[in-house]
Design a protein around this motif. Sequence first.
Motif, PDB file in Angstrom:
ATOM      1  N   SER A  17       0.813  -1.238   0.068  1.00  0.00           N
ATOM      2  CA  SER A  17       0.221   0.111  -0.056  1.00  0.00           C
ATOM      3  C   SER A  17       0.641   1.346  -0.008  1.00  0.00           C
ATOM      4  N   HIS A  19      -0.396   4.081   0.590  1.00  0.00           N
ATOM      5  CA  HIS A  19      -1.137   4.803   1.882  1.00  0.00           C
ATOM      6  C   HIS A  19      -0.178   4.464   3.193  1.00  0.00           C
ATOM      7  N   TYR A  81     -11.660   5.048  -3.894  1.00  0.00           N
ATOM      8  CA  TYR A  81     -12.084   3.708  -4.721  1.00  0.00           C
ATOM      9  C   TYR A  81     -13.485   3.949  -5.171  1.00  0.00           C
ATOM     10  N   VAL A  82     -13.344   4.240  -6.594  1.00  0.00           N
ATOM     11  CA  VAL A  82     -14.712   4.778  -7.328  1.00  0.00           C
ATOM     12  C   VAL A  82     -15.379   5.996  -6.682  1.00  0.00           C
ATOM     13  N   SER A 113      -2.696   8.387  -5.358  1.00  0.00           N
ATOM     14  CA  SER A 113      -3.281   7.700  -6.696  1.00  0.00           C
ATOM     15  C   SER A 113      -2.350   7.655  -7.494  1.00  0.00           C
ATOM     16  N   PRO A 114      -2.811   6.737  -8.507  1.00  0.00           N
ATOM     17  CA  PRO A 114      -1.645   6.837  -9.726  1.00  0.00           C
ATOM     18  C   PRO A 114      -2.339   7.924 -10.837  1.00  0.00           C
ATOM     19  N   THR A 117      -5.697  13.106  -9.823  1.00  0.00           N
ATOM     20  CA  THR A 117      -6.438  13.696  -8.873  1.00  0.00           C
ATOM     21  C   THR A 117      -5.950  13.423  -7.376  1.00  0.00           C
ATOM     22  N   GLY A 119      -6.711  11.136  -5.377  1.00  0.00           N
ATOM     23  CA  GLY A 119      -7.372  10.749  -4.205  1.00  0.00           C
ATOM     24  C   GLY A 119      -8.314  11.613  -3.633  1.00  0.00           C
TER      25      GLY A 119
HETATM   26  C1  LIG Z   1     -11.494  -0.841  -7.219  1.00  0.00           C
HETATM   27  C2  LIG Z   1     -10.900   0.356  -7.284  1.00  0.00           C
HETATM   28  C3  LIG Z   1     -11.139   1.504  -7.475  1.00  0.00           C
HETATM   29  C4  LIG Z   1     -10.458   2.548  -7.725  1.00  0.00           C
HETATM   30  N1  LIG Z   1     -10.798   3.861  -7.776  1.00  0.00           N
HETATM   31  C5  LIG Z   1     -10.223   4.982  -7.791  1.00  0.00           C
HETATM   32  C6  LIG Z   1     -10.718   6.516  -8.045  1.00  0.00           C
HETATM   33  O1  LIG Z   1     -11.979   6.487  -8.120  1.00  0.00           O
HETATM   34  N2  LIG Z   1      -9.843   7.411  -8.126  1.00  0.00           N
HETATM   35  C7  LIG Z   1      -8.553   7.216  -7.976  1.00  0.00           C
HETATM   36  O2  LIG Z   1      -7.743   8.330  -7.995  1.00  0.00           O
HETATM   37  N3  LIG Z   1      -7.901   5.889  -7.963  1.00  0.00           N
HETATM   38  C8  LIG Z   1      -8.621   4.973  -7.741  1.00  0.00           C
HETATM   39  N4  LIG Z   1      -8.200   3.586  -7.787  1.00  0.00           N
HETATM   40  C9  LIG Z   1      -6.965   3.527  -7.466  1.00  0.00           C
HETATM   41  C10 LIG Z   1      -6.447   3.636  -6.156  1.00  0.00           C
HETATM   42  O3  LIG Z   1      -6.113   4.907  -5.769  1.00  0.00           O
HETATM   43  C11 LIG Z   1      -4.900   3.284  -6.212  1.00  0.00           C
HETATM   44  O4  LIG Z   1      -4.814   1.750  -6.356  1.00  0.00           O
HETATM   45  C12 LIG Z   1      -4.101   3.360  -4.777  1.00  0.00           C
HETATM   46  O5  LIG Z   1      -2.820   3.076  -4.836  1.00  0.00           O
HETATM   47  C13 LIG Z   1      -4.632   2.307  -3.789  1.00  0.00           C
HETATM   48  O6  LIG Z   1      -4.200   2.468  -2.492  1.00  0.00           O
HETATM   49  P1  LIG Z   1      -2.952   1.736  -1.881  1.00  0.00           P
HETATM   50  O7  LIG Z   1      -1.747   1.760  -2.788  1.00  0.00           O
HETATM   51  O8  LIG Z   1      -2.638   2.289  -0.344  1.00  0.00           O
HETATM   52  O9  LIG Z   1      -3.684   0.314  -1.894  1.00  0.00           O
HETATM   53  C14 LIG Z   1      -9.092   2.488  -7.569  1.00  0.00           C
HETATM   54  C15 LIG Z   1      -8.251   1.491  -7.404  1.00  0.00           C
HETATM   55  C16 LIG Z   1      -9.308   0.373  -7.118  1.00  0.00           C
HETATM   56  C17 LIG Z   1      -8.369  -1.027  -6.894  1.00  0.00           C
END
Ligand SMILES: Cc1cc2nc3c(=O)[nH]c(=O)nc-3n(C[C@H](O)[C@H](O)[C@H](O)COP(=O)(O)O)c2cc1C
Length: 183
Positions: A17, A19, A81-82, A113-114, A117, A119
């Motif tokens: 993660s 985060h 997420y979404v 987030s990649p 925006t 996140g």
């Molecule tokens: C089901 C799903 C939905 C996501 N929706 C968004 C989103 O709406 N906006 C966004 O910026 N990133 C979105 N992401 C990307 C996540 O922000 C990204 O994978 C992030 O690195 C997750 O945090 P982590 O690395 O701590 O697990 C989504 C990822 C997943 C798996």
Amino acid sequence: MLRTPVLAICGSLRADSLHRGLLRAIERRAPGLQLLGDDLVPQLPLFDPGLDTPDRMPTAARELRLLAEGCAAAIIASPEYVHAPSGVTKNALDWLVGSTGLYGKPVLLMSASPGQTGGIRGLAALVPTLLAMDAALVDPVSVSHAPNRIRPDGEVLDAGLDLRLDIAVEQLAEAMPVSVAAR
Ligand SMILES: Cc1cc2nc3c(=O)[nH]c(=O)nc-3n(C[C@H](O)[C@H](O)[C@H](O)COP(=O)(O)O)c2cc1C
């Protein structure tokens, strides 16, 4: 050194993660802060108001509340997420609502987030919840193009993010009660 306890909630359960990387980056630059609670968050069952009684409260929820009560501040690192905060984050907050754990305490929100925006929409949706819990929000940190800027182990790859995290830690410390921040 007596460290200042800070509740840390990572809203991602993913092994690598980013985060958790942000929380680790805060730990690295602020050795005076002791980030606590991240291990409890994955153990929380889904929130059930029927269990929110002294005799039925799940152990992890009870411990999280006690921890929050004893902390000087909180840091919440939540994925989007979404276009919404993760269920893990919201679940932890739902368990905390019945306590005074965040009342008047400074809370730093972070997201990564990649995408472009960073996140921020997930964080925006947390703001009314946290204000309803009487938290005192400080400037949030949201990190776009995150895999280029932060590693899961907390290494920061970007000078701009380095500076933003320094400022975030400073603001969090400034917003803590004087008796606690001076430790
Ligand atoms: C089901 C799903 C939905 C996501 N929706 C968004 C989103 O709406 N906006 C966004 O910026 N990133 C979105 N992401 C990307 C996540 O922000 C990204 O994978 C992030 O690195 C997750 O945090 P982590 O690395 O701590 O697990 C989504 C990822 C997943 C798996």
